[in-house]
Design an enzyme around this catalytic site. Structure first.
Site, mmCIF file in Angstrom:
data_model
loop_
_atom_site.group_PDB
_atom_site.id
_atom_site.type_symbol
_atom_site.label_atom_id
_atom_site.label_comp_id
_atom_site.label_asym_id
_atom_site.label_seq_id
_atom_site.Cartn_x
_atom_site.Cartn_y
_atom_site.Cartn_z
ATOM 1 N N ASP A 21 9.741 -5.011 -10.989
ATOM 2 C CA ASP A 21 10.087 -4.449 -9.672
ATOM 3 C C ASP A 21 11.133 -5.310 -8.966
ATOM 4 O O ASP A 21 11.203 -6.521 -9.184
ATOM 5 C CB ASP A 21 8.808 -4.345 -8.830
ATOM 6 C CG ASP A 21 8.990 -3.426 -7.632
ATOM 7 O OD1 ASP A 21 9.948 -2.629 -7.610
ATOM 8 O OD2 ASP A 21 8.160 -3.525 -6.702
ATOM 9 N N GLY A 22 11.937 -4.669 -8.123
ATOM 10 C CA GLY A 22 12.870 -5.401 -7.265
ATOM 11 C C GLY A 22 14.340 -5.209 -7.605
ATOM 12 O O GLY A 22 15.190 -5.902 -7.025
ATOM 13 N N ARG A 25 16.307 -4.068 -4.382
ATOM 14 C CA ARG A 25 16.510 -5.133 -3.397
ATOM 15 C C ARG A 25 17.505 -6.178 -3.912
ATOM 16 O O ARG A 25 18.316 -6.718 -3.168
ATOM 17 C CB ARG A 25 15.160 -5.786 -3.046
ATOM 18 C CG ARG A 25 14.393 -5.009 -1.998
ATOM 19 C CD ARG A 25 12.934 -5.395 -1.985
ATOM 20 N NE ARG A 25 12.223 -4.787 -3.095
ATOM 21 C CZ ARG A 25 10.985 -5.112 -3.445
ATOM 22 N NH1 ARG A 25 10.343 -6.059 -2.783
ATOM 23 N NH2 ARG A 25 10.393 -4.486 -4.442
ATOM 24 N N ARG A 34 21.836 0.610 -5.810
ATOM 25 C CA ARG A 34 20.589 0.382 -6.544
ATOM 26 C C ARG A 34 20.787 0.430 -8.059
ATOM 27 O O ARG A 34 20.145 -0.307 -8.805
ATOM 28 C CB ARG A 34 19.552 1.440 -6.130
ATOM 29 C CG ARG A 34 19.217 1.421 -4.644
ATOM 30 C CD ARG A 34 18.178 2.500 -4.323
ATOM 31 N NE ARG A 34 17.031 2.366 -5.196
ATOM 32 C CZ ARG A 34 16.022 1.512 -4.982
ATOM 33 N NH1 ARG A 34 16.006 0.765 -3.903
ATOM 34 N NH2 ARG A 34 15.030 1.439 -5.829
ATOM 35 N N SER A 66 7.810 5.259 -13.327
ATOM 36 C CA SER A 66 6.497 5.826 -13.010
ATOM 37 C C SER A 66 6.603 7.324 -12.718
ATOM 38 O O SER A 66 7.688 7.829 -12.437
ATOM 39 C CB SER A 66 5.898 5.118 -11.789
ATOM 40 O OG SER A 66 6.578 5.508 -10.608
ATOM 41 N N GLU A 68 5.654 8.653 -10.106
ATOM 42 C CA GLU A 68 6.120 8.736 -8.713
ATOM 43 C C GLU A 68 7.630 8.496 -8.594
ATOM 44 O O GLU A 68 8.257 8.962 -7.644
ATOM 45 C CB GLU A 68 5.369 7.719 -7.849
ATOM 46 C CG GLU A 68 3.906 8.068 -7.581
ATOM 47 C CD GLU A 68 2.981 7.865 -8.777
ATOM 48 O OE1 GLU A 68 3.316 7.066 -9.670
ATOM 49 O OE2 GLU A 68 1.928 8.532 -8.809
ATOM 50 N N ASN A 69 8.205 7.794 -9.570
ATOM 51 C CA ASN A 69 9.649 7.522 -9.500
ATOM 52 C C ASN A 69 10.498 8.786 -9.636
ATOM 53 O O ASN A 69 11.672 8.803 -9.257
ATOM 54 C CB ASN A 69 10.089 6.502 -10.564
ATOM 55 C CG ASN A 69 9.616 5.085 -10.280
ATOM 56 O OD1 ASN A 69 9.379 4.310 -11.204
ATOM 57 N ND2 ASN A 69 9.468 4.719 -9.010
ATOM 58 N N SER A 197 0.399 -0.015 -8.122
ATOM 59 C CA SER A 197 1.274 1.165 -8.203
ATOM 60 C C SER A 197 0.965 2.078 -9.398
ATOM 61 O O SER A 197 1.872 2.458 -10.152
ATOM 62 C CB SER A 197 2.751 0.735 -8.236
ATOM 63 O OG SER A 197 3.068 -0.011 -7.088
HETATM 64 C C1 IPE Z 1 6.528 0.556 -9.825
HETATM 65 O O1 IPE Z 1 7.573 0.180 -8.998
HETATM 66 C C2 IPE Z 1 7.052 1.322 -10.992
HETATM 67 C C3 IPE Z 1 7.931 0.601 -11.902
HETATM 68 C C4 IPE Z 1 8.204 -0.674 -11.867
HETATM 69 C C5 IPE Z 1 8.502 1.386 -12.940
HETATM 70 P P1 IPE Z 1 7.890 0.979 -7.658
HETATM 71 O O2 IPE Z 1 8.988 0.261 -6.979
HETATM 72 O O3 IPE Z 1 8.094 2.403 -7.950
HETATM 73 O O4 IPE Z 1 6.518 0.809 -6.872
HETATM 74 P P2 IPE Z 1 6.103 1.122 -5.364
HETATM 75 O O5 IPE Z 1 6.259 2.586 -5.159
HETATM 76 O O6 IPE Z 1 6.990 0.317 -4.467
HETATM 77 O O7 IPE Z 1 4.697 0.671 -5.263
HETATM 78 C C1 IPE Z 2 12.059 -1.407 -10.251
HETATM 79 O O1 IPE Z 2 12.913 -1.739 -9.208
HETATM 80 C C2 IPE Z 2 12.646 -0.393 -11.202
HETATM 81 C C3 IPE Z 2 12.014 0.937 -11.124
HETATM 82 C C4 IPE Z 2 11.020 1.276 -10.385
HETATM 83 C C5 IPE Z 2 12.598 1.969 -11.963
HETATM 84 P P1 IPE Z 2 13.009 -0.850 -7.898
HETATM 85 O O2 IPE Z 2 14.052 0.186 -8.130
HETATM 86 O O3 IPE Z 2 11.695 -0.339 -7.503
HETATM 87 O O4 IPE Z 2 13.543 -1.913 -6.858
HETATM 88 P P2 IPE Z 2 13.060 -2.097 -5.345
HETATM 89 O O5 IPE Z 2 11.581 -2.196 -5.354
HETATM 90 O O6 IPE Z 2 13.534 -0.902 -4.596
HETATM 91 O O7 IPE Z 2 13.714 -3.355 -4.886
HETATM 92 MG MG MG Z 3 10.221 -1.069 -6.338
#
Ligand code: IPE
Ligand code: IPE
Ligand code: MG
Length: 246
Positions: A21-22, A25, A34, A66, A68-69, A197
């Protein structure tokens, strides 16, 4: 002494799961979009896979996308799918060279066709590799997985190949996407979010959780070593007392 030498190889977690994650950001910090963050996350994936395999980890599960993604802006979803196709295609050779088998868990049929095909091809091409299994969680969520398992079990009851009294914990495990895989001993989440998550809810029942502030594109070999070293300081009691363990 470098970090790697502090790891006790005889008590290495056999299965490590990571919520990567991240990326978003990280990109924002760089003043980029992003998608740039996701592209830079690939290097951390490569380093982590290589490091885990070198150490002797048997299973590495990476949460890449995920259920949810799918609700993210269409543009980001499409870019992630393209990045996935491209990365799998580019990395299959390295997986074979490093004797790593690829697997995937999740609602794979919901992936775009090119993505699904590329994935199946890589899985097929690496299926005989034995050093480590890399599991990509794609279009995955535990709620989806558990609903799917319940449906499979209900069907078996309906057609009388299974009776209700025979259902036990093993029955549930065997109908999850992770059937035949050991549960993770260590789960790492980057980016400072302290939540699961919808990731491996059943399988993480007794997993040691490790949260780090590092954003995924900054996650390095040393960060993985650090997580394992931290894991090795913990006492896993599984409901027993400390005295019973020692
Ligand atoms: C969790 O990250 C899913 C993956 C890393 C693929 P998210 O960034 O989607 O999680 P939430 O929604 O902030 O909890
Ligand atoms: C994780 O990074 C990758 C996926 C969930 C696909 P994010 O895209 O969730 O990055 P943040 O949480 O918005 O920083
Ligand atoms: Mg994230």
């Amino acid at each position: 002494m470098n970090l790697k030498d502090k790891i006790n190889l005889s008590t290495l977690p056999k299965h490590i799961a990571i919520i990567m994650d991240g990326n978003g950001r990280w990109a924002k910090q760089q003043g980029s979009d992003r998608i740039f963050g996701h592209e830079n996350g690939v290097k951390s994936v490569r380093d982590t896979v290589e490091t885990a395999a070198e150490l002797g980890v048997n299973y590495l599960t990476l949460y890449a996308f995920s259920t949810e993604n799918w609700n993210r802006p269409q543009e980001e979803v499409m870019a992630l799918m393209q990045l996935l196709v491209h990365t799998i295609n580019a990395e299959t050779k390295t997986l074979n060279k490093n004797n790593i088998r690829l697997k995937a868990i999740g609602n794979l049929k919901s992936l775009p066709t090119d993505c699904y095909n590329e994935l199946q091809e890589a899985i097929e091409n690496t299926k005989n590799n034995t050093r480590m299994t890399l599991v990509l969680a794609l279009s995955y969520s535990s709620h989806w997985e558990i609903v799917d398992a319940v449906k499979q079990i209900a069907e078996k009851i309906e057609n009388k190949t299974l009776s209700v009294s025979d259902i036990n914990e093993d029955t549930i495990s065997a109908h999850l996407c992770t059937a035949n895989m050991p549960d993770p001993e260590l789960m790492i989440r980057t980016s400072g979010e302290n939540r699961i998550s919808n990731f491996l809810l059943w399988q993480l029942a007794y997993t040691e959780l490790y949260f780090t502030e590092k954003l995924w594109p900054d996650f390095s070999k040393d960060d993985l070593y650090q997580a394992i070293i931290n894991y090795q300081t913990r006492e896993r009691r599984f409901g027993k007392t400390s005295e019973q363990i020692n």
